[in-house]
Motif scaffolding. Structure first.
Motif, mmCIF file in Angstrom:
data_model
loop_
_atom_site.group_PDB
_atom_site.id
_atom_site.type_symbol
_atom_site.label_atom_id
_atom_site.label_comp_id
_atom_site.label_asym_id
_atom_site.label_seq_id
_atom_site.Cartn_x
_atom_site.Cartn_y
_atom_site.Cartn_z
ATOM 1 N N MET A 1 74.527 40.752 39.558
ATOM 2 C CA MET A 1 75.719 41.256 38.883
ATOM 3 C C MET A 1 75.319 42.080 37.662
ATOM 4 O O MET A 1 74.492 41.652 36.863
ATOM 5 C CB MET A 1 76.617 40.081 38.446
ATOM 6 N N GLN A 2 75.894 43.273 37.538
ATOM 7 C CA GLN A 2 75.547 44.150 36.427
ATOM 8 C C GLN A 2 76.132 43.606 35.124
ATOM 9 O O GLN A 2 77.284 43.173 35.071
ATOM 10 C CB GLN A 2 76.095 45.554 36.693
ATOM 11 N N LYS A 3 75.318 43.623 34.083
ATOM 12 C CA LYS A 3 75.761 43.111 32.792
ATOM 13 C C LYS A 3 76.588 44.158 32.067
ATOM 14 O O LYS A 3 76.336 45.357 32.171
ATOM 15 C CB LYS A 3 74.551 42.724 31.943
ATOM 16 N N ASP A 4 77.595 43.694 31.315
ATOM 17 C CA ASP A 4 78.422 44.631 30.566
ATOM 18 C C ASP A 4 77.746 44.983 29.245
ATOM 19 O O ASP A 4 76.737 44.380 28.846
ATOM 20 C CB ASP A 4 79.834 44.077 30.342
ATOM 21 N N ALA A 5 78.288 45.991 28.557
ATOM 22 C CA ALA A 5 77.682 46.487 27.315
ATOM 23 C C ALA A 5 77.610 45.392 26.251
ATOM 24 O O ALA A 5 76.611 45.290 25.528
ATOM 25 C CB ALA A 5 78.471 47.686 26.795
ATOM 26 N N TYR A 6 78.632 44.568 26.181
ATOM 27 C CA TYR A 6 78.664 43.485 25.192
ATOM 28 C C TYR A 6 77.473 42.553 25.389
ATOM 29 O O TYR A 6 76.741 42.238 24.445
ATOM 30 C CB TYR A 6 79.979 42.719 25.322
ATOM 31 N N THR A 7 77.267 42.116 26.625
ATOM 32 C CA THR A 7 76.165 41.194 26.936
ATOM 33 C C THR A 7 74.822 41.843 26.662
ATOM 34 O O THR A 7 73.901 41.201 26.118
ATOM 35 C CB THR A 7 76.242 40.754 28.410
ATOM 36 N N LEU A 8 74.687 43.116 27.013
ATOM 37 C CA LEU A 8 73.422 43.822 26.805
ATOM 38 C C LEU A 8 73.074 43.923 25.319
ATOM 39 O O LEU A 8 71.910 43.744 24.930
ATOM 40 C CB LEU A 8 73.507 45.225 27.418
ATOM 41 N N ILE A 9 74.075 44.191 24.485
ATOM 42 C CA ILE A 9 73.822 44.295 23.044
ATOM 43 C C ILE A 9 73.474 42.930 22.465
ATOM 44 O O ILE A 9 72.533 42.795 21.673
ATOM 45 C CB ILE A 9 75.041 44.899 22.318
ATOM 46 N N ILE A 10 74.209 41.898 22.868
ATOM 47 C CA ILE A 10 73.921 40.529 22.407
ATOM 48 C C ILE A 10 72.495 40.141 22.765
ATOM 49 O O ILE A 10 71.745 39.585 21.948
ATOM 50 C CB ILE A 10 74.911 39.519 23.037
ATOM 51 N N GLU A 11 72.096 40.419 23.999
ATOM 52 C CA GLU A 11 70.747 40.053 24.446
ATOM 53 C C GLU A 11 69.686 40.829 23.674
ATOM 54 O O GLU A 11 68.607 40.290 23.383
ATOM 55 C CB GLU A 11 70.613 40.290 25.946
ATOM 56 N N ALA A 12 69.983 42.077 23.332
ATOM 57 C CA ALA A 12 69.029 42.877 22.559
ATOM 58 C C ALA A 12 68.861 42.323 21.146
ATOM 59 O O ALA A 12 67.749 42.287 20.603
ATOM 60 C CB ALA A 12 69.493 44.332 22.508
ATOM 61 N N ILE A 13 69.955 41.859 20.554
ATOM 62 C CA ILE A 13 69.882 41.231 19.227
ATOM 63 C C ILE A 13 69.110 39.921 19.327
ATOM 64 O O ILE A 13 68.236 39.622 18.518
ATOM 65 C CB ILE A 13 71.294 40.992 18.651
ATOM 66 N N ASP A 14 69.424 39.148 20.367
ATOM 67 C CA ASP A 14 68.775 37.852 20.558
ATOM 68 C C ASP A 14 67.278 38.009 20.775
ATOM 69 O O ASP A 14 66.480 37.176 20.337
ATOM 70 C CB ASP A 14 69.417 37.148 21.762
ATOM 71 N N ALA A 15 66.882 39.092 21.442
ATOM 72 C CA ALA A 15 65.465 39.329 21.731
ATOM 73 C C ALA A 15 64.723 39.956 20.553
ATOM 74 O O ALA A 15 63.510 40.132 20.603
ATOM 75 C CB ALA A 15 65.333 40.228 22.961
ATOM 76 N N GLY A 16 65.459 40.295 19.488
ATOM 77 C CA GLY A 16 64.817 40.878 18.314
ATOM 78 C C GLY A 16 64.616 42.372 18.400
ATOM 79 O O GLY A 16 63.944 42.961 17.547
ATOM 80 N N ILE A 17 65.187 43.004 19.435
ATOM 81 C CA ILE A 17 65.105 44.461 19.530
ATOM 82 C C ILE A 17 65.874 45.084 18.373
ATOM 83 O O ILE A 17 65.455 46.067 17.765
ATOM 84 C CB ILE A 17 65.656 44.939 20.885
ATOM 85 N N ALA A 43 82.485 47.205 22.900
ATOM 86 C CA ALA A 43 81.588 46.072 22.628
ATOM 87 C C ALA A 43 81.281 45.969 21.139
ATOM 88 O O ALA A 43 81.265 44.870 20.567
ATOM 89 C CB ALA A 43 80.294 46.230 23.422
ATOM 90 N N LEU A 44 81.051 47.101 20.491
ATOM 91 C CA LEU A 44 80.768 47.104 19.052
ATOM 92 C C LEU A 44 81.960 46.603 18.257
ATOM 93 O O LEU A 44 81.796 45.839 17.292
ATOM 94 C CB LEU A 44 80.383 48.518 18.599
ATOM 95 N N GLN A 45 83.155 46.997 18.662
ATOM 96 C CA GLN A 45 84.362 46.522 17.985
ATOM 97 C C GLN A 45 84.499 45.006 18.136
ATOM 98 O O GLN A 45 84.841 44.303 17.175
ATOM 99 C CB GLN A 45 85.597 47.228 18.548
ATOM 100 N N ARG A 46 84.216 44.516 19.334
ATOM 101 C CA ARG A 46 84.294 43.073 19.592
ATOM 102 C C ARG A 46 83.266 42.308 18.762
ATOM 103 O O ARG A 46 83.581 41.270 18.163
ATOM 104 C CB ARG A 46 84.071 42.814 21.086
ATOM 105 N N LEU A 47 82.054 42.833 18.685
ATOM 106 C CA LEU A 47 80.997 42.177 17.910
ATOM 107 C C LEU A 47 81.305 42.205 16.416
ATOM 108 O O LEU A 47 80.952 41.262 15.695
ATOM 109 C CB LEU A 47 79.655 42.863 18.193
#
Length: 218
Positions: A1-17, A43-47
């Motif tokens: 299943m393709q990840k949405d932009a929100y999940t991708l940004i969260i994972e990037a923050i979590d990974a320290g990117i 996604a940015l607005q939600r975050l």
């Protein structure tokens, strides 16, 4: 299943990117993740509404936690995770307990890799949350752990903390396996308390180093 932009940004923050203080640019995120700018903007607005991002003028940056926010986060985490451990002691299946034990055994092989161990630690806690068999509690803990991604470093980087944390994990799982809800909750609280204490010591040490560097540059 393709990840949405929100999940991708969260994972990037979590990974320290993206780390606290880093600026997030809509066009750059869209290009990095191969998505259009509209879902990235949403996604940015939600975050931002979830306080994962903060305003710096017209820019959005990854938020950081001050001392009081950190303390508040650990209080909530300790209460909710202790409840998860208590419920797991009542509802976890033998298979779930085995998975938790297997995770601990596997994690001993990565004690010298703090960032990898930190990811494994998050998987362990997520599995424990699921073992509570309470979807509403799992949702609340997901929110708490999203905020944990705003911490720039892992307490598992402290010397000796990795092996101690795994021993604490084992005490929690042993109590769950025994069906002892009180012991599971107590062991979980002790684990979170020790993690918070270790983080405070690391932060104090980092602040001292920064002060020395600043004094030397003055």
């Amino acid at each position: 299943m393709q990840k949405d932009a929100y999940t991708l940004i969260i994972e990037a923050i979590d990974a320290g990117i993206y780390r606290p203080g880093d600026r997030l640019v809509e066009s750059e995120l869209a290009e990095r993740f191969g998505v259009s700018r509209t879902p990235v903007r949403e996604a940015l607005q939600r975050l931002e509404t979830q306080a994962m991002l903060a305003r710096d003028g017209r820019s959005l940056i990854v938020a950081s936690l001050d001392h009081n926010q950190l303390a508040e986060l650990y209080v909530v985490r300790a209460e909710l995770e202790a409840l998860a451990a208590r419920l797991a002691a009542r509802h976890a299946t033998p298979e779930e307990v085995k998975v938790l034990n297997d995770m601990i055994a596997e994690d001993y092989a990565i004690l010298d890799q703090p960032s990898t161990l930190a990811r494994a630690n998050r998987r362990f806690h997520k599995q424990l949350h699921l073992a509570s068999h309470n979807r509403y509690l799992v949702q609340q803990l997901d929110m708490v752990h999203r905020s944990m991604a705003l911490l720039a470093t892992t307490s598992l980087a402290a010397e000796g903390r990795g092996s101690t944390a795994l021993a604490e994990h084992q005490a929690i799982v042993d109590a769950i396996a025994a069906g002892d809800a009180d012991a599971a909750g107590t062991a979980l609280r002790a684990h979170i308390s020790k993690a918070f204490e270790t983080r405070l010591k690391l932060d104090a040490r980092n602040h001292a180093v920064e002060a020395q560097v600043a004094a030397g540059a003055a």
